[in-house]
Each structure stands twice: as C-alpha cells, then as structure tokens.
Scaffold this motif. Structure first.
Motif, PDB file in Angstrom:
ATOM      1  N   ALA A  20       0.938  -1.149  -0.002  1.00 12.17           N
ATOM      2  CA  ALA A  20      -0.100  -0.128   0.035  1.00 12.17           C
ATOM      3  C   ALA A  20       0.975   1.405   0.019  1.00 12.17           C
ATOM      4  CB  ALA A  20      -1.051  -0.166   1.301  1.00 12.17           C
ATOM      5  N   LYS A  21       1.841   1.220   0.692  1.00 11.90           N
ATOM      6  CA  LYS A  21       2.766   2.184   0.601  1.00 11.90           C
ATOM      7  C   LYS A  21       3.443   2.685  -0.706  1.00 11.90           C
ATOM      8  CE  LYS A  21       4.008   2.111   5.734  1.00 11.90           C
ATOM      9  NZ  LYS A  21       5.003   1.656   6.752  1.00 11.90           N
ATOM     10  N   SER A  22       3.793   1.396  -1.327  1.00 11.96           N
ATOM     11  CA  SER A  22       4.495   1.415  -2.574  1.00 11.96           C
ATOM     12  C   SER A  22       3.448   2.148  -3.724  1.00 11.96           C
ATOM     13  CB  SER A  22       5.050   0.003  -2.879  1.00 11.96           C
ATOM     14  OG  SER A  22       6.202  -0.416  -2.159  1.00 11.96           O
ATOM     15  N   PHE A  23       2.295   1.358  -3.533  1.00 14.22           N
ATOM     16  CA  PHE A  23       1.408   2.084  -4.416  1.00 14.22           C
ATOM     17  C   PHE A  23       1.256   3.493  -4.276  1.00 14.22           C
ATOM     18  CE2 PHE A  23      -0.824  -2.232  -4.373  1.00 14.22           C
ATOM     19  CZ  PHE A  23      -0.313  -2.737  -5.369  1.00 14.22           C
ATOM     20  N   TRP A  66       9.836   9.652   2.658  1.00 10.93           N
ATOM     21  CA  TRP A  66       9.214   8.423   2.611  1.00 10.93           C
ATOM     22  C   TRP A  66       9.462   7.909   1.217  1.00 10.93           C
ATOM     23  CZ3 TRP A  66       5.632  10.207  -1.039  1.00 10.93           C
ATOM     24  CH2 TRP A  66       5.231  11.721  -1.048  1.00 10.93           C
ATOM     25  N   LEU A  67       9.674   8.809   0.237  1.00 10.83           N
ATOM     26  CA  LEU A  67       9.844   8.067  -1.154  1.00 10.83           C
ATOM     27  C   LEU A  67      10.860   7.098  -1.166  1.00 10.83           C
ATOM     28  CD1 LEU A  67       9.266  11.053  -3.559  1.00 10.83           C
ATOM     29  CD2 LEU A  67       8.096   9.162  -3.290  1.00 10.83           C
ATOM     30  N   LYS A  68      12.117   7.378  -0.119  1.00  9.21           N
ATOM     31  CA  LYS A  68      13.228   6.610  -0.083  1.00  9.21           C
ATOM     32  C   LYS A  68      12.785   5.382   0.671  1.00  9.21           C
ATOM     33  CE  LYS A  68      16.632   8.257   1.953  1.00  9.21           C
ATOM     34  NZ  LYS A  68      17.732   9.219   2.174  1.00  9.21           N
ATOM     35  N   GLU A  69      12.065   5.544   1.713  1.00  9.32           N
ATOM     36  CA  GLU A  69      11.685   4.464   2.703  1.00  9.32           C
ATOM     37  C   GLU A  69      10.708   3.330   2.446  1.00  9.32           C
ATOM     38  OE1 GLU A  69      11.090   6.754   6.230  1.00  9.32           O
ATOM     39  OE2 GLU A  69      12.937   7.617   6.365  1.00  9.32           O
ATOM     40  N   ASP A  70       9.817   3.890   1.597  1.00 10.99           N
ATOM     41  CA  ASP A  70       8.396   3.135   1.443  1.00 10.99           C
ATOM     42  C   ASP A  70       8.421   2.551   0.145  1.00 10.99           C
ATOM     43  OD1 ASP A  70       7.986   4.055   3.914  1.00 10.99           O
ATOM     44  OD2 ASP A  70       6.596   5.545   3.179  1.00 10.99           O
ATOM     45  N   VAL A  71       9.296   2.688  -0.918  1.00 15.27           N
ATOM     46  CA  VAL A  71       9.389   2.051  -2.235  1.00 15.27           C
ATOM     47  C   VAL A  71      10.568   1.577  -2.913  1.00 15.27           C
ATOM     48  CG1 VAL A  71       8.975   4.212  -3.282  1.00 15.27           C
ATOM     49  CG2 VAL A  71       7.895   2.383  -4.378  1.00 15.27           C
ATOM     50  N   TYR A  72      10.603   0.662  -3.529  1.00 19.17           N
ATOM     51  CA  TYR A  72      11.697   0.296  -4.265  1.00 19.17           C
ATOM     52  C   TYR A  72      12.183   1.352  -5.261  1.00 19.17           C
ATOM     53  CZ  TYR A  72      15.062  -2.846  -6.883  1.00 19.17           C
ATOM     54  OH  TYR A  72      16.162  -3.254  -7.550  1.00 19.17           O
TER      55      TYR A  72
END
Length: 233
Positions: A20-23, A66-72
């Motif tokens: 959900a975070k990545s989406f 959070w762009l660096k932490e939550d998604v590949y």
C-alpha cells in the motif's frame, strides 16, 4: 519473443501494508510528474523528457524521505518511463491523454529487475517472499513484473518473460477450417459444428444492477459505501 503470465498472489497483512505504501508513492510521483508536465507545457509550450523526470527523484527523496523508505527505487524510475510512454501514445493517437490516478481505483507498481520465483513464492524487493498461485510455468528471462490490486482487494502479478524459442512457422499444408463468431451462437465452423454462447455477463447482470442501485444510495465517504463498492467490483 515476449509472453505475459498473470498469477494470483496472497500477501500477508504486513506485506499488504508495504505494498500500500509502494502504491501510494508511485501514485504520488505519477500525479506530481503529470502536473509538472502540464504546467511546463502551459508556460513554455514544451514537454518534459523521461530523463528530466527521473533526474528529479534525488531532490524529491531529500524533500520527502518516505519516497526513499517506502518504495523500491526502480519502481519510481518505471513511473517516469510509463508517463513518457503514455504521452507518446497520446500524440500518436493510440490512447487518451494521461490522467491523474486515484487511490480508490486499481493500483499497480512495476519491478524492472531483481524479482525471482522460489517454489510457490515470488520474491520482491522490500516486500519479501509472497505466496503465488503459479498455475502455469514459464521458460525464459523475466523482464518486468507488475503487481496490481483490483478494486475488489485481490492482488495479481503480471510477469513479462522473454523466451529465446522461435515462434512456430505457419504451415500451408493440411485442411483449413473457417470459424464464424456470432451472438446467438458463440462460434460456427465451416464443417457445421456449433458452440453455444455462455453469456456469463447476462447471467449476473440482474444481480450486478441490484448491487449498483444499493451502492448509489449509500452515503459518500461512509464505511457502508466502501463495502458496497467492493461488492460491485
């Protein structure tokens, strides 16, 4: 030769939170880049290249950690590629103008590499091993894996595979059979064989209509409306 395979996956609750975070990150970056492209075109009359959009990511990650932490990271790179492709398809009249994405519709992210299958599991960066119903095996090299969540809450993995095998050559020998597709009968062959039209949608159309009517009467923003939305989906 490329071939796509679609599998149902079953992430755990913790993995669903990670997805959900990545989406959300990819959706935010798509909307940010699309808005920037539109504003740039209004002021300068020029568009933005994929390289320029990808070059914005380091600064955006510093501003929004959070762009660096939550998604590949490579999932964000693919977003810029997809937006560039969407614009090209629009200008070549193959698709409509790119639209902003909503958190209420179908969600998806793409992994260009570092994805592999281990038995009945698919291994994804930052997500881990996710149980996968691999009903069909494949041969070849995995090029891209796209994870999606439908409005009904189900998760799927679409795997694009490059197969080194050459496609079979067409043969002009033997007997040819003509096939006519219709509405009353699904198909009729030149030999006289008929195949009935199952009309799957018509069988459930009345039930769908009833659920859509109930959904329209629910108060917007309520939990009951969200439950009704899932039933309609």
């Amino acid at each position: 030769m490329f071939k796509a395979y679609k599998y149902r996956i079953y992430p755990t609750h913790e993995q669903q939170v990670t997805l959900a975070k990545s989406f959300g990150c990819c959706r935010w970056y798509w909307n940010y880049a699309l808005n920037l492209c539109q504003e740039t075109y209004r002021t300068t009359g020029k568009g933005l290249s994929r390289g320029y959009l990808q070059g914005l990511l380091p600064a955006l990650k510093k501003e929004y950690p959070w762009l660096k932490e939550d998604v590949y990271s490579q999932c964000l790179q693919v977003v810029a590629l997809n937006l560039s492709t969407a614009y090209r398809n629009f200008f070549e009249k193959r698709a409509k103008f790119p639209r902003f994405k909503s958190k209420h519709g179908r969600q998806s992210i793409s992994y260009p590499q570092n994805v592999k299958f281990e038995g009945t599991y698919i291994k994804l960066p930052k997500v881990g091993l996710v149980h996968c119903r691999q009903h069909r095996s494949f041969e070849g090299t995995i090029k891209t894996v796209t994870l999606s969540q439908n409005p009904d809450g189900k998760y799927y993995a679409s795997v694009l595979v490059e197969n080194p095998k050459e496609p079979p050559l067409l043969s002009t020998e033997g007997k040819a059979i003509g096939i006519d597709l219709g509405l009353t009968d699904f198909a009729i062959t030149s030999e006289g064989s008929k195949y009935n039209n199952p009309k799957h949608f018509d069988k459930h159309a009345r039930n769908l209509k009833r659920k859509q009517q109930k959904h329209a009467r629910k108060r917007k923003g309520s939990k009951n409306r969200n439950k009704s939305r899932v039933k309609v989906a």
